[in-house]
Write a protein that holds these residues in place. Structure first.
Motif, PDB file in Angstrom:
ATOM      1  N   GLY A  65     -21.808   5.791 -33.590  1.00 45.76           N
ATOM      2  CA  GLY A  65     -23.246   4.855 -34.205  1.00 45.76           C
ATOM      3  C   GLY A  65     -23.542   5.549 -35.108  1.00 45.76           C
ATOM      4  N   ARG A  66     -23.528   6.649 -36.034  1.00 44.85           N
ATOM      5  CA  ARG A  66     -24.102   6.742 -36.950  1.00 44.85           C
ATOM      6  C   ARG A  66     -23.063   6.972 -38.238  1.00 44.85           C
ATOM      7  N   ILE A  67     -21.754   6.365 -37.591  1.00 47.49           N
ATOM      8  CA  ILE A  67     -20.599   6.203 -39.170  1.00 47.49           C
ATOM      9  C   ILE A  67     -20.086   5.201 -38.350  1.00 47.49           C
ATOM     10  N   GLU A  68     -20.129   4.415 -39.296  1.00 46.15           N
ATOM     11  CA  GLU A  68     -19.107   3.021 -39.382  1.00 46.15           C
ATOM     12  C   GLU A  68     -17.552   3.268 -39.095  1.00 46.15           C
ATOM     13  N   GLY A  69     -17.226   1.885 -38.334  1.00 41.56           N
ATOM     14  CA  GLY A  69     -15.451   2.029 -38.723  1.00 41.56           C
ATOM     15  C   GLY A  69     -14.609   3.472 -38.204  1.00 41.56           C
ATOM     16  N   ILE A  70     -15.377   3.803 -37.568  1.00 41.72           N
ATOM     17  CA  ILE A  70     -14.640   4.904 -36.891  1.00 41.72           C
ATOM     18  C   ILE A  70     -14.017   4.807 -35.501  1.00 41.72           C
ATOM     19  N   PRO A  71     -12.557   5.173 -35.158  1.00 37.59           N
ATOM     20  CA  PRO A  71     -12.402   4.949 -33.348  1.00 37.59           C
ATOM     21  C   PRO A  71     -13.349   4.904 -32.594  1.00 37.59           C
ATOM     22  N   ASP A  72     -12.947   4.459 -31.485  1.00 37.55           N
ATOM     23  CA  ASP A  72     -13.843   4.566 -30.374  1.00 37.55           C
ATOM     24  C   ASP A  72     -12.765   5.906 -29.692  1.00 37.55           C
ATOM     25  N   LEU A  73     -13.536   5.803 -28.338  1.00 38.81           N
ATOM     26  CA  LEU A  73     -12.568   6.750 -27.073  1.00 38.81           C
ATOM     27  C   LEU A  73     -13.433   6.625 -26.048  1.00 38.81           C
ATOM     28  N   ILE A  74     -11.997   7.482 -25.561  1.00 36.58           N
ATOM     29  CA  ILE A  74     -12.140   6.844 -24.152  1.00 36.58           C
ATOM     30  C   ILE A  74     -11.370   8.772 -23.040  1.00 36.58           C
ATOM     31  N   GLN A  75     -11.700   8.616 -21.762  1.00 35.87           N
ATOM     32  CA  GLN A  75     -11.093   9.569 -21.306  1.00 35.87           C
ATOM     33  C   GLN A  75     -10.258   8.574 -20.000  1.00 35.87           C
ATOM     34  N   ALA A  76      -9.134   8.670 -20.656  1.00 37.03           N
ATOM     35  CA  ALA A  76      -8.178   7.730 -18.973  1.00 37.03           C
ATOM     36  C   ALA A  76      -7.971   9.530 -18.380  1.00 37.03           C
ATOM     37  N   GLY A  77      -7.905   9.844 -16.658  1.00 38.18           N
ATOM     38  CA  GLY A  77      -7.635  11.380 -16.632  1.00 38.18           C
ATOM     39  C   GLY A  77      -8.514  12.263 -16.967  1.00 38.18           C
ATOM     40  N   SER A  78      -6.487  13.145 -17.420  1.00 32.04           N
ATOM     41  CA  SER A  78      -6.864  14.235 -17.936  1.00 32.04           C
ATOM     42  C   SER A  78      -6.838  14.207 -19.772  1.00 32.04           C
ATOM     43  N   ALA A  79      -6.479  12.776 -20.297  1.00 30.24           N
ATOM     44  CA  ALA A  79      -6.116  12.708 -22.083  1.00 30.24           C
ATOM     45  C   ALA A  79      -7.062  11.991 -22.302  1.00 30.24           C
ATOM     46  N   GLY A  80      -8.114  12.575 -23.300  1.00 29.85           N
ATOM     47  CA  GLY A  80      -9.137  12.250 -24.340  1.00 29.85           C
ATOM     48  C   GLY A  80      -8.023  11.299 -25.917  1.00 29.85           C
ATOM     49  N   LEU A  81      -8.306   9.432 -25.610  1.00 25.85           N
ATOM     50  CA  LEU A  81      -7.494   9.044 -26.442  1.00 25.85           C
ATOM     51  C   LEU A  81      -8.219   8.144 -27.389  1.00 25.85           C
ATOM     52  N   GLN A  82      -8.306   8.202 -28.572  1.00 29.12           N
ATOM     53  CA  GLN A  82      -9.001   7.399 -29.270  1.00 29.12           C
ATOM     54  C   GLN A  82      -8.085   5.902 -29.370  1.00 29.12           C
ATOM     55  N   ARG A  83      -8.829   5.098 -29.514  1.00 25.93           N
ATOM     56  CA  ARG A  83      -7.797   3.583 -29.929  1.00 25.93           C
ATOM     57  C   ARG A  83      -7.516   3.601 -31.317  1.00 25.93           C
TER      58      ARG A  83
END
Length: 355
Positions: A65-83
């Motif tokens: 929300g402060r810097i445009e064009g950066i990867p989204d993130l999700i937490q999949a179980g114990s793994a933090g993932l970048q889009r």
């Protein structure tokens, strides 16, 4: 996580991480499966730049929300993932030295403007820079001194046991850092803000809609905004006219005071980048030769040409000369021989009863 190991791609090419790309159907509600990056640092690697945030993922969350064009993130179980950003890197589309289309150049300028609004006291991501490597607000001389100190201690001195002979043969002695400090001191004070600190063509991805994404935020830090511009110009190798336009447009979007003294200080910061590259490129080039024992194939000669190029670019800031081509090739050959002998000794020691 994907439900089908056959659709996992990787490991991707990269130095610092082992990276895999994983499609996760249904995670975002989009019609097509979105792919995500799962990665871990490779063990035992050399780091040539300081890292100032505890976690790249934590930093990216704080910048949403402060810097445009950066990867989204999700937490999949114990793994933090970048889009995973689908597209082509800027380097694949427009190679080093090539001109960048104005639409993409404008997006890079916009990124600099957004970075300028992220101040040291406005971000919650944990910082790990010790007081030794953290300068006071606006102390641009102190900021650059700490970058020099990191190169001196963590790159040059830390690798001295393995590269002492090669450093000596190339004229890279501890006195070079004193020369460097003399060349780059006396910077104008500028207010600090967030820096990406590694904005080159392979860290920009262009998607199918022409949108520019910025990846690999591991070297981000707070500091002198002119340093971010200098690093960007040094790594991008813009054509001369486009470099001039980038400087002009950067001055328009940087925070008030952020471009003070730029005409005097930009050459100094570029000189530091050329000097810094000498130590990193010498080490990386030498490591790429491990296993080479002769120059019969021209491998050592080509590596020597690369080293002479970086030495030539840094003769003034480091106060060094450039050895003759045959001298550099011979120095690399000696280093390879030394490494091969050390490997033989270690292998013998590992065998029961070995010498």
């Amino acid at each position: 996580m994907s439900g089908d190991a056959g659709v996992v791609e990787g490991p991707l090419q990269g130095y610092h991480h082992e990276t895999y790309v994983v499609p996760l159907p249904g995670w975002t509600g989009e019609a097509e499966p979105v792919r995500w990056k799962c990665r871990e640092p490779r063990p035992g690697l050399l780091w040539f730049d300081r890292r100032c945030f505890a976690s790249e993922e934590e930093l990216l969350r704080a910048l949403q929300g402060r810097i445009e064009g950066i990867p989204d993130l999700i937490q999949a179980g114990s793994a933090g993932l970048q889009r995973f950003i689908e597209g082509e890197t800027l380097g694949a589309l427009f190679g080093s030295g090539g001109e960048i289309p104005s639409s993409l150049l404008g997006q890079i300028v916009s990124l600099f403007g957004q970075l300028a609004r992220v101040k040291p006291d406005s971000l919650t991501a944990e910082r790990t820079c010790t007081s030794v490597y953290r300068a006071a607000e606006g102390d641009t001389d102190g900021f650059l001194e700490r970058l020099i100190l990191f190169t001196e201690e963590e790159v040059y001195q830390r690798n001295m046991p393995d590269f002492k002979g090669l450093f000596y043969d190339l004229g890279l002695e501890s006195a070079s850092f004193g020369k460097l400090r003399e060349q780059v001191s006396g910077l104008t004070s500028r207010p600090f803000h967030l820096l990406h600190a590694d904005l080159h063509r392979e860290n920009f991805v262009v998607d199918g809609a022409g949108r520019l994404w910025t990846i690999d935020w591991e070297l981000a830090m707070f500091g002198d905004p002119l340093y971010d511009l200098a690093t960007h110009l040094y790594l991008m190798r813009y054509p001369r006219d486009q470099e001039r336009r980038m400087i002009e447009r950067w001055r328009e979007v940087v925070a008030p005071g952020g471009s003070d003294g730029w005409e005097k200080d930009l050459p100094k910061l570029l000189a530091f980048k050329r000097a810094q590259s000498v130590f990193t490129d010498v080490i990386r080039t030498a490591l790429s030769l491990e296993g080479e024992r002769t120059a019969d194939t021209g491998v050592l000669a080509r590596a020597g040409d690369r080293i002479r190029q970086v030495l030539s670019a840094a003769t003034v800031p480091l106060g060094i000369g450039v050895p003759a081509p045959e001298s550099v090739t011979a120095a690399l050959g000696r280093w390879c021989e030394e490494q091969a002998k050390s490997a033989e000794v270690l292998a013998g020691a590992a065998v029961p009863g070995g010498a």
